[in-house]
Enzyme design. Sequence first.
Site, PDB file in Angstrom:
ATOM      1  N   ASP A 144       0.827  -1.210   0.000  1.00  0.00           N
ATOM      2  CA  ASP A 144       0.000   0.000   0.000  1.00  0.00           C
ATOM      3  C   ASP A 144       0.862   1.261   0.000  1.00  0.00           C
ATOM      4  O   ASP A 144       0.473   2.281  -0.570  1.00  0.00           O
ATOM      5  CB  ASP A 144      -0.935  -0.002   1.213  1.00  0.00           C
ATOM      6  CG  ASP A 144      -1.821   1.229   1.221  1.00  0.00           C
ATOM      7  OD1 ASP A 144      -2.517   1.469   0.218  1.00  0.00           O
ATOM      8  OD2 ASP A 144      -1.797   1.963   2.217  1.00  0.00           O
TER       9      ASP A 144
ATOM     10  N   ASP B 287       2.413   1.578  -3.920  1.00  0.00           N
ATOM     11  CA  ASP B 287       1.625   1.620  -5.163  1.00  0.00           C
ATOM     12  C   ASP B 287       1.495   3.032  -5.733  1.00  0.00           C
ATOM     13  O   ASP B 287       1.663   3.251  -6.931  1.00  0.00           O
ATOM     14  CB  ASP B 287       0.264   0.935  -4.999  1.00  0.00           C
ATOM     15  CG  ASP B 287      -0.591   1.530  -3.890  1.00  0.00           C
ATOM     16  OD1 ASP B 287      -0.141   2.461  -3.192  1.00  0.00           O
ATOM     17  OD2 ASP B 287      -1.725   1.036  -3.713  1.00  0.00           O
TER      18      ASP B 287
ATOM     19  N   ASP C  71      -8.017   0.364   0.550  1.00  0.00           N
ATOM     20  CA  ASP C  71      -7.589   0.821   1.884  1.00  0.00           C
ATOM     21  C   ASP C  71      -8.668   0.558   2.924  1.00  0.00           C
ATOM     22  O   ASP C  71      -8.372   0.158   4.050  1.00  0.00           O
ATOM     23  CB  ASP C  71      -7.250   2.311   1.881  1.00  0.00           C
ATOM     24  CG  ASP C  71      -5.909   2.627   1.249  1.00  0.00           C
ATOM     25  OD1 ASP C  71      -5.154   1.689   0.921  1.00  0.00           O
ATOM     26  OD2 ASP C  71      -5.626   3.837   1.074  1.00  0.00           O
TER      27      ASP C  71
END
Length: 190
Positions: free
Chosen positions: A67, A70, A92
Site C-alpha cells: 500500500d 503503489d 484501503d
Amino acid sequence: MSYLVRELKPHFERNIQPLLTLLSKAHVDPNVITLLGLVFVIVGSFFLYMHTYFWSFVFLALGGFADAIDGALARKNGSKNEFGAFLDSLTDRFSDAFPLIAISLSSEKLFSFISLLALVFSFGVSYARARAEGLGYELKVGLFERPERWITLLLGILIGAIELALMVILLGSFITLIQRVYAFKNRTSR
C-alpha cells in the site's frame, strides 16, 4: 497532515527508489500492487484470527508495504490516474477492516467490542476526509491517520500487545475524527 505522512514519507520514497525503478522497468501496474497488498492483508488477517501472530505480522506488513509503494510507483511510471486513486482508496477501507474484524471475531466480548469501535472510528476518520473532499475542501488534518493506525497494529502484534494497540487505535481515531470535524466546521463557518 500527520507527522509520519508529512516528515517520513519523502524519506521512505527516496529510499525505495531502487525498488520502484525495478518495478517500473518490469512494467508492473501499480493497481496490481494495490490488489496484491489487499491479498496480503486478507491472508494476514486470517492468521491474526487464528492467533498465528508471526505470520500475521509478516503478511500484514507486506500488505502495508504494498500500500505504501503503489502510489509512488504510479507517480514514477507517470500512470497516476483517477481509477488507480479510486481503487487504492477502496482497497484501503477493506485493508483497514479485515484485521480489526479478525481480532473482533477471535476475542472475548470486551475486546471484540473495542475492535469494532476502533473500526468504526477509523472509517469515520477516512470518511470525514473523503466527504470534505467531495464538497470541495481539503481536510488533511489529524493526529492519528492511517499510517499511525497500521504501525500501531503491527507493533501490537509484534510485541504481543494487541489489546493495547486496539485501545490506542480507538483513542487515536476518535481524537482524529474530532479534529477533522472541528477543522471542517471552522472552514465552513466563515
